[in-house]
Design an enzyme around this catalytic site. Structure first.
Site, PDB file in Angstrom:
ATOM      1  N   ASN A 247      48.158  78.258  -1.960  1.00  0.00           N
ATOM      2  CA  ASN A 247      49.351  79.100  -1.872  1.00  0.00           C
ATOM      3  C   ASN A 247      50.577  78.308  -2.287  1.00  0.00           C
ATOM      4  OD1 ASN A 247      50.436  81.681  -1.249  1.00  0.00           O
ATOM      5  ND2 ASN A 247      51.381  80.824   0.593  1.00  0.00           N
ATOM      6  N   ARG A 248      51.578  79.040  -2.836  1.00  0.00           N
ATOM      7  CA  ARG A 248      52.837  78.401  -3.233  1.00  0.00           C
ATOM      8  C   ARG A 248      53.431  77.677  -2.023  1.00  0.00           C
ATOM      9  NH1 ARG A 248      57.243  82.586  -5.281  1.00  0.00           N
ATOM     10  NH2 ARG A 248      56.924  83.306  -3.132  1.00  0.00           N
TER      11      ARG A 248
ATOM     12  N   LYS B 245      50.764  98.348   6.828  1.00  0.00           N
ATOM     13  CA  LYS B 245      49.433  98.063   7.386  1.00  0.00           C
ATOM     14  C   LYS B 245      49.482  97.337   8.729  1.00  0.00           C
ATOM     15  CE  LYS B 245      47.025  98.037   2.958  1.00  0.00           C
ATOM     16  NZ  LYS B 245      46.081  97.323   2.082  1.00  0.00           N
TER      17      LYS B 245
ATOM     18  N   THR C   9      49.115 102.295   3.318  1.00  0.00           N
ATOM     19  CA  THR C   9      49.321 101.260   2.308  1.00  0.00           C
ATOM     20  C   THR C   9      50.651 100.562   2.565  1.00  0.00           C
ATOM     21  OG1 THR C   9      49.194 100.821  -0.061  1.00  0.00           O
ATOM     22  CG2 THR C   9      50.261 102.878   0.562  1.00  0.00           C
TER      23      THR C   9
HETATM   24  P1  ATR Z   1      50.816  90.936   0.639  1.00  0.00           P
HETATM   25  O1  ATR Z   1      50.825  91.732   1.915  1.00  0.00           O
HETATM   26  O2  ATR Z   1      50.717  91.764  -0.601  1.00  0.00           O
HETATM   27  O3  ATR Z   1      49.841  89.831   0.665  1.00  0.00           O
HETATM   28  P2  ATR Z   1      52.911  89.061   1.236  1.00  0.00           P
HETATM   29  O4  ATR Z   1      52.431  88.949   2.643  1.00  0.00           O
HETATM   30  O5  ATR Z   1      54.388  89.132   0.975  1.00  0.00           O
HETATM   31  O6  ATR Z   1      52.312  90.332   0.531  1.00  0.00           O
HETATM   32  O7  ATR Z   1      52.265  87.824   0.408  1.00  0.00           O
HETATM   33  C1  ATR Z   1      52.537  87.642  -0.939  1.00  0.00           C
HETATM   34  C2  ATR Z   1      51.725  86.465  -1.464  1.00  0.00           C
HETATM   35  O8  ATR Z   1      51.984  86.302  -2.865  1.00  0.00           O
HETATM   36  C3  ATR Z   1      52.069  85.137  -0.821  1.00  0.00           C
HETATM   37  O9  ATR Z   1      50.932  84.312  -0.831  1.00  0.00           O
HETATM   38  C4  ATR Z   1      53.139  84.585  -1.768  1.00  0.00           C
HETATM   39  O10 ATR Z   1      53.287  83.186  -1.750  1.00  0.00           O
HETATM   40  P3  ATR Z   1      54.274  82.515  -0.643  1.00  0.00           P
HETATM   41  O11 ATR Z   1      53.549  82.581   0.668  1.00  0.00           O
HETATM   42  O12 ATR Z   1      54.463  81.117  -1.126  1.00  0.00           O
HETATM   43  O13 ATR Z   1      55.542  83.335  -0.661  1.00  0.00           O
HETATM   44  C5  ATR Z   1      52.538  84.997  -3.085  1.00  0.00           C
HETATM   45  N1  ATR Z   1      53.535  85.073  -4.178  1.00  0.00           N
HETATM   46  C6  ATR Z   1      54.473  86.026  -4.378  1.00  0.00           C
HETATM   47  N2  ATR Z   1      55.190  85.767  -5.492  1.00  0.00           N
HETATM   48  C7  ATR Z   1      54.692  84.608  -6.000  1.00  0.00           C
HETATM   49  C8  ATR Z   1      55.005  83.805  -7.156  1.00  0.00           C
HETATM   50  N3  ATR Z   1      55.989  84.149  -8.009  1.00  0.00           N
HETATM   51  N4  ATR Z   1      54.284  82.688  -7.364  1.00  0.00           N
HETATM   52  C9  ATR Z   1      53.300  82.323  -6.510  1.00  0.00           C
HETATM   53  N5  ATR Z   1      52.954  83.028  -5.413  1.00  0.00           N
HETATM   54  C10 ATR Z   1      53.635  84.153  -5.156  1.00  0.00           C
END
Ligand code: ATR
Length: 276
Positions: free
Chosen positions: A152-153, A66, A62
């Site tokens: 996505n943001r 990964k 986890t």
């Molecule tokens: P994971 O492996 O859990 O997917 P990650 O690769 O860090 O973790 O991705 C996190 C995702 O959550 C991304 O899509 C991130 O958006 P960004 O690519 O713009 O960073 C999104 N995310 C995290 N916090 C967020 C927030 N407060 N609002 C919107 N999107 C968020």
């Protein structure tokens, strides 16, 4: 010595995997030991070496390991290659370590079989473009949705994700602001925003009025902001506990050759750990 399995992660204290696998083992009358291990951030590969050298048979992996697990494996299944990440490492009879990924399987099984929601011919929106989303894109496309949009943001990250993907022509990407005026039948939240206690600012009208369902790949309090938003707007809602149990059931099947019944285990976890 009993057959040894474990989940490796950091943090790992709250992992439900030992409870899930112990339920599967007693349900299917399999003798095994399944532990959780907190792996220091910089010693993933040494910890995995040690586990398998000491006779361990299989690991669930986890966060945040990964991708390292994917790189560690001697060989990978197609679904792990496409996901770019592995959540299962298994020791083969010849000693090689196989990396696999059952996250997409878990998501699709929960949505279709447990919840009875349709994906085929539906307009699907996936929120987020990180590792969690990458792991489920291919299995989602295989269900033949009418359309698949990733919002996505950071739009660039979604565009990069899709570019690296073989079926990219079937996926479109945008930011949350560009969702106005569009509506979807199924919205899957794969962001980690809830982990930081943050909601997503989504336009109100993106839920189709005829049929709308919202799924959060997280569970418990982390999933609540998004699911409350959806529930208030009349959508069917579900958290990712079923996905977690289904991906574990797939690991158990790979290792033990028996498919456990998952419904009772999902119910039991909700009761035992007060997950609403
Ligand atoms: P994971 O492996 O859990 O997917 P990650 O690769 O860090 O973790 O991705 C996190 C995702 O959550 C991304 O899509 C991130 O958006 P960004 O690519 O713009 O960073 C999104 N995310 C995290 N916090 C967020 C927030 N407060 N609002 C919107 N999107 C968020």
């Amino acid at each position: 010595m009993l057959d040894q399995y474990a989940v490796f992660g950091n943090p790992i204290k709250h992992s439900l995997s030992p409870a899930i696998h112990n339920e599967f083992a007693s349900q299917t009358e399999q003798s095994l030991v399944y532990r959780r291990k907190l792996v220091p951030i910089d010693s993933f590969s040494a910890s995995v070496d040690k586990f398998f050298l000491e006779g361990g048979l299989g690991l669930n992996i986890t966060l945040p390991f990964k991708i390292e697990a994917h790189d560690y494996a001697d060989f990978l299944t197609d679904r792990a290659i496409l996901a770019g990440a592995a959540n299962i490492l298994s020791r083969m009879p010849d000693g090689d370590i196989c990396g696999d990924n059952s996250d997409g399987f878990g998501l699709i099984t929960d949505i279709k079989t447990n919840l009875g929601w349709k994906i085929r011919s539906k307009r699907v929106l996936v929120l987020g473009a990180g590792g969690a989303v990458r792991g489920v894109l291919k299995p989602l496309l295989e269900e033949k949705p009418r359309s698949l949009v990733i919002a996505n943001r950071t739009i660039k990250r979604a565009a990069d994700l899709v570019e690296a993907f073989p079926d990219q022509l079937e996926i479109s990407v945008c930011g949350y602001d560009n969702l106005c005026g569009r509506s979807f039948d199924l919205i899957i939240n794969g962001t980690s925003a809830g982990l930081f206690g943050k909601g997503l600012s989504l336009p109100d009208r993106i839920l189709s009025s005829r049929y709308a369902a919202c799924y959060d790949m997280m569970y418990g309090s982390v999933s609540s902001a998004f699911l409350e938003w959806a529930d208030k707007r009349g959508a069917s809602v579900a958290d990712g506990l079923g996905m977690l149990v289904e991906q574990a059931a797939e690991s158990f099947f790979i290792w033990r050759g028996v498919r456990p019944h998952t419904e009772a285990v999902i119910k039991l976890l909700r009761e035992r750990f007060s997950i609403s």
